[in-house]
Design a protein around this motif. Structure first.
Motif, PDB file in Angstrom:
ATOM      1  N   UNK A 104       0.797  -1.222   0.000  1.00 33.81           N
ATOM      2  CA  UNK A 104       0.000   0.000   0.000  1.00 33.81           C
ATOM      3  C   UNK A 104       0.835   1.280   0.000  1.00 33.81           C
ATOM      4  N   UNK A 105       2.142   1.190   0.228  1.00 42.79           N
ATOM      5  CA  UNK A 105       2.964   2.405   0.248  1.00 42.79           C
ATOM      6  C   UNK A 105       3.729   2.627  -1.056  1.00 42.79           C
ATOM      7  N   UNK A 106       3.574   1.707  -1.999  1.00 44.82           N
ATOM      8  CA  UNK A 106       4.207   1.886  -3.307  1.00 44.82           C
ATOM      9  C   UNK A 106       3.639   3.156  -3.935  1.00 44.82           C
ATOM     10  N   UNK A 107       4.510   4.032  -4.383  1.00 42.48           N
ATOM     11  CA  UNK A 107       4.080   5.297  -4.976  1.00 42.48           C
ATOM     12  C   UNK A 107       4.038   6.451  -3.993  1.00 42.48           C
ATOM     13  N   UNK A 108       4.179   6.176  -2.690  1.00 47.19           N
ATOM     14  CA  UNK A 108       4.200   7.258  -1.707  1.00 47.19           C
ATOM     15  C   UNK A 108       5.453   8.100  -1.931  1.00 47.19           C
ATOM     16  N   UNK A 109       5.349   9.397  -1.647  1.00 45.48           N
ATOM     17  CA  UNK A 109       6.508  10.277  -1.698  1.00 45.48           C
ATOM     18  C   UNK A 109       7.263  10.142  -0.381  1.00 45.48           C
ATOM     19  N   UNK A 110       8.579   9.929  -0.484  1.00 43.23           N
ATOM     20  CA  UNK A 110       9.428   9.757   0.699  1.00 43.23           C
ATOM     21  C   UNK A 110      10.123  11.077   1.025  1.00 43.23           C
ATOM     22  N   UNK A 111      10.105  11.412   2.305  1.00 43.72           N
ATOM     23  CA  UNK A 111      10.763  12.621   2.791  1.00 43.72           C
ATOM     24  C   UNK A 111      11.750  12.224   3.881  1.00 43.72           C
ATOM     25  N   UNK A 112      12.851  12.967   3.948  1.00 50.83           N
ATOM     26  CA  UNK A 112      13.812  12.789   5.025  1.00 50.83           C
ATOM     27  C   UNK A 112      13.874  14.097   5.807  1.00 50.83           C
ATOM     28  N   UNK A 113      14.065  13.985   7.109  1.00 49.97           N
ATOM     29  CA  UNK A 113      14.101  15.158   7.981  1.00 49.97           C
ATOM     30  C   UNK A 113      15.138  16.185   7.503  1.00 49.97           C
ATOM     31  N   UNK A 114      16.291  15.718   7.056  1.00 47.29           N
ATOM     32  CA  UNK A 114      17.374  16.616   6.640  1.00 47.29           C
ATOM     33  C   UNK A 114      17.278  17.009   5.165  1.00 47.29           C
ATOM     34  N   UNK A 152      11.404   5.592  10.941  1.00 51.85           N
ATOM     35  CA  UNK A 152      10.139   6.117  10.414  1.00 51.85           C
ATOM     36  C   UNK A 152       9.615   7.178  11.376  1.00 51.85           C
ATOM     37  N   UNK A 153       9.505   8.400  10.864  1.00 55.04           N
ATOM     38  CA  UNK A 153       9.009   9.499  11.671  1.00 55.04           C
ATOM     39  C   UNK A 153       7.486   9.551  11.675  1.00 55.04           C
ATOM     40  N   UNK A 154       6.911   9.450  10.464  1.00 59.79           N
ATOM     41  CA  UNK A 154       5.462   9.611  10.327  1.00 59.79           C
ATOM     42  C   UNK A 154       5.015   9.025   8.999  1.00 59.79           C
ATOM     43  N   UNK A 155       3.790   8.522   8.973  1.00 63.71           N
ATOM     44  CA  UNK A 155       3.162   8.039   7.747  1.00 63.71           C
ATOM     45  C   UNK A 155       1.877   8.835   7.577  1.00 63.71           C
ATOM     46  N   UNK A 159      -2.196  11.734   2.319  1.00 63.96           N
ATOM     47  CA  UNK A 159      -1.399  12.510   1.363  1.00 63.96           C
ATOM     48  C   UNK A 159      -0.325  11.667   0.678  1.00 63.96           C
ATOM     49  N   UNK A 160      -0.366  10.363   0.927  1.00 65.11           N
ATOM     50  CA  UNK A 160       0.599   9.422   0.361  1.00 65.11           C
ATOM     51  C   UNK A 160       2.038   9.893   0.576  1.00 65.11           C
ATOM     52  N   UNK A 161       2.342  10.194   1.836  1.00 62.72           N
ATOM     53  CA  UNK A 161       3.676  10.678   2.207  1.00 62.72           C
ATOM     54  C   UNK A 161       4.248   9.822   3.327  1.00 62.72           C
ATOM     55  N   UNK A 162       5.548   9.597   3.242  1.00 63.82           N
ATOM     56  CA  UNK A 162       6.263   8.761   4.203  1.00 63.82           C
ATOM     57  C   UNK A 162       7.464   9.570   4.686  1.00 63.82           C
ATOM     58  N   UNK A 163       7.595   9.754   5.988  1.00 66.63           N
ATOM     59  CA  UNK A 163       8.641  10.613   6.547  1.00 66.63           C
ATOM     60  C   UNK A 163       9.660   9.777   7.320  1.00 66.63           C
ATOM     61  N   UNK A 164      10.939   9.978   6.953  1.00 64.50           N
ATOM     62  CA  UNK A 164      12.046   9.255   7.583  1.00 64.50           C
ATOM     63  C   UNK A 164      12.938  10.207   8.373  1.00 64.50           C
ATOM     64  N   UNK A 165      13.616   9.647   9.347  1.00 64.06           N
ATOM     65  CA  UNK A 165      14.699  10.325  10.047  1.00 64.06           C
ATOM     66  C   UNK A 165      15.879   9.363   9.965  1.00 64.06           C
ATOM     67  N   UNK A 166      16.681   9.528   8.898  1.00 65.08           N
ATOM     68  CA  UNK A 166      17.754   8.572   8.618  1.00 65.08           C
ATOM     69  C   UNK A 166      19.048   8.981   9.326  1.00 65.08           C
TER      70      UNK A 166
END
Length: 176
Positions: A104-114, A152-155, A159-166
């Motif tokens: 279900x997350x295929x196609x989500x936009x991935x964001x990184x904190x930095x 994983x920071x937030x899903x 808005x089909x967005x996935x937030x990482x803190x790598x």
């Protein structure tokens, strides 16, 4: 029904009795949620064949012991051992907002904190010892991020967005 409309539930690993009972190794953290399943789809000769379940119970916590309709002997059961089992996607249990199924997350936009937006999630590779998010960066390079709750920071499913803190250096390693 096609495999694209289904999810992999597990594999028939062995016979259980001379009456044709089978053991299915379930690919789930919650095997008890499949105790009331009425039917399964078994992949036979690249086709999904429906089988109705007459009885089922858990065996050694992660195996589903089933008696399928019209599978009444060891010979009948032998033909099914080793085959994959599927269910329609609509039968997946609902998850909390902060949980997700890989498909279900295929196609989500991935964001990184930095770095901000880092690309689109194109898949999850779970064939490695550590499952990895596969992200296609806008420059065409692939970024791999371990599937780990601490990263994983937030899903945001709406808005089909996935937030990482790598960790420091992970994203840079792929963009050099």
């Amino acid at each position: 029904m096609t495999k694209d409309e289904c999810f992999y539930l597990g594999k028939i690993v062995s016979k259980y009795s001379f009456k044709g009972e089978l053991l299915i190794k379930l690919d789930t953290d919650e095997p008890e949620s499949y105790l009331t399943t009425e039917s399964i789809l078994v992949e036979l000769n690249r086709k999904l064949i429906p089988f109705f379940i007459e009885e089922s119970s858990l065996h050694k916590s992660s195996l589903l012991r089933v008696q399928l309709e019209d599978v009444n002997s060891e010979e009948d059961a032998d033909e099914l051992v080793g085959l994959s089992v599927f269910l329609p996607l609509k039968q997946l249990p609902q998850l909390a907002e902060d949980q997700f199924y890989y498909h279900e997350i295929i196609g989500f936009t991935a964001f990184d904190e930095k770095f901000g937006e880092i690309g689109k999630i194109t898949g999850v590779n779970d064939t490695t010892p550590q499952a990895l998010f596969e992200i296609e960066h806008k420059n065409g390079k692939e970024i791999l991020i371990p599937v780990n709750d601490s990263l994983i920071q937030k899903i945001d499913k709406s808005n089909q967005s996935f937030y990482f803190q790598t960790p420091e250096g992970l994203i840079e390693m792929y963009l050099e």
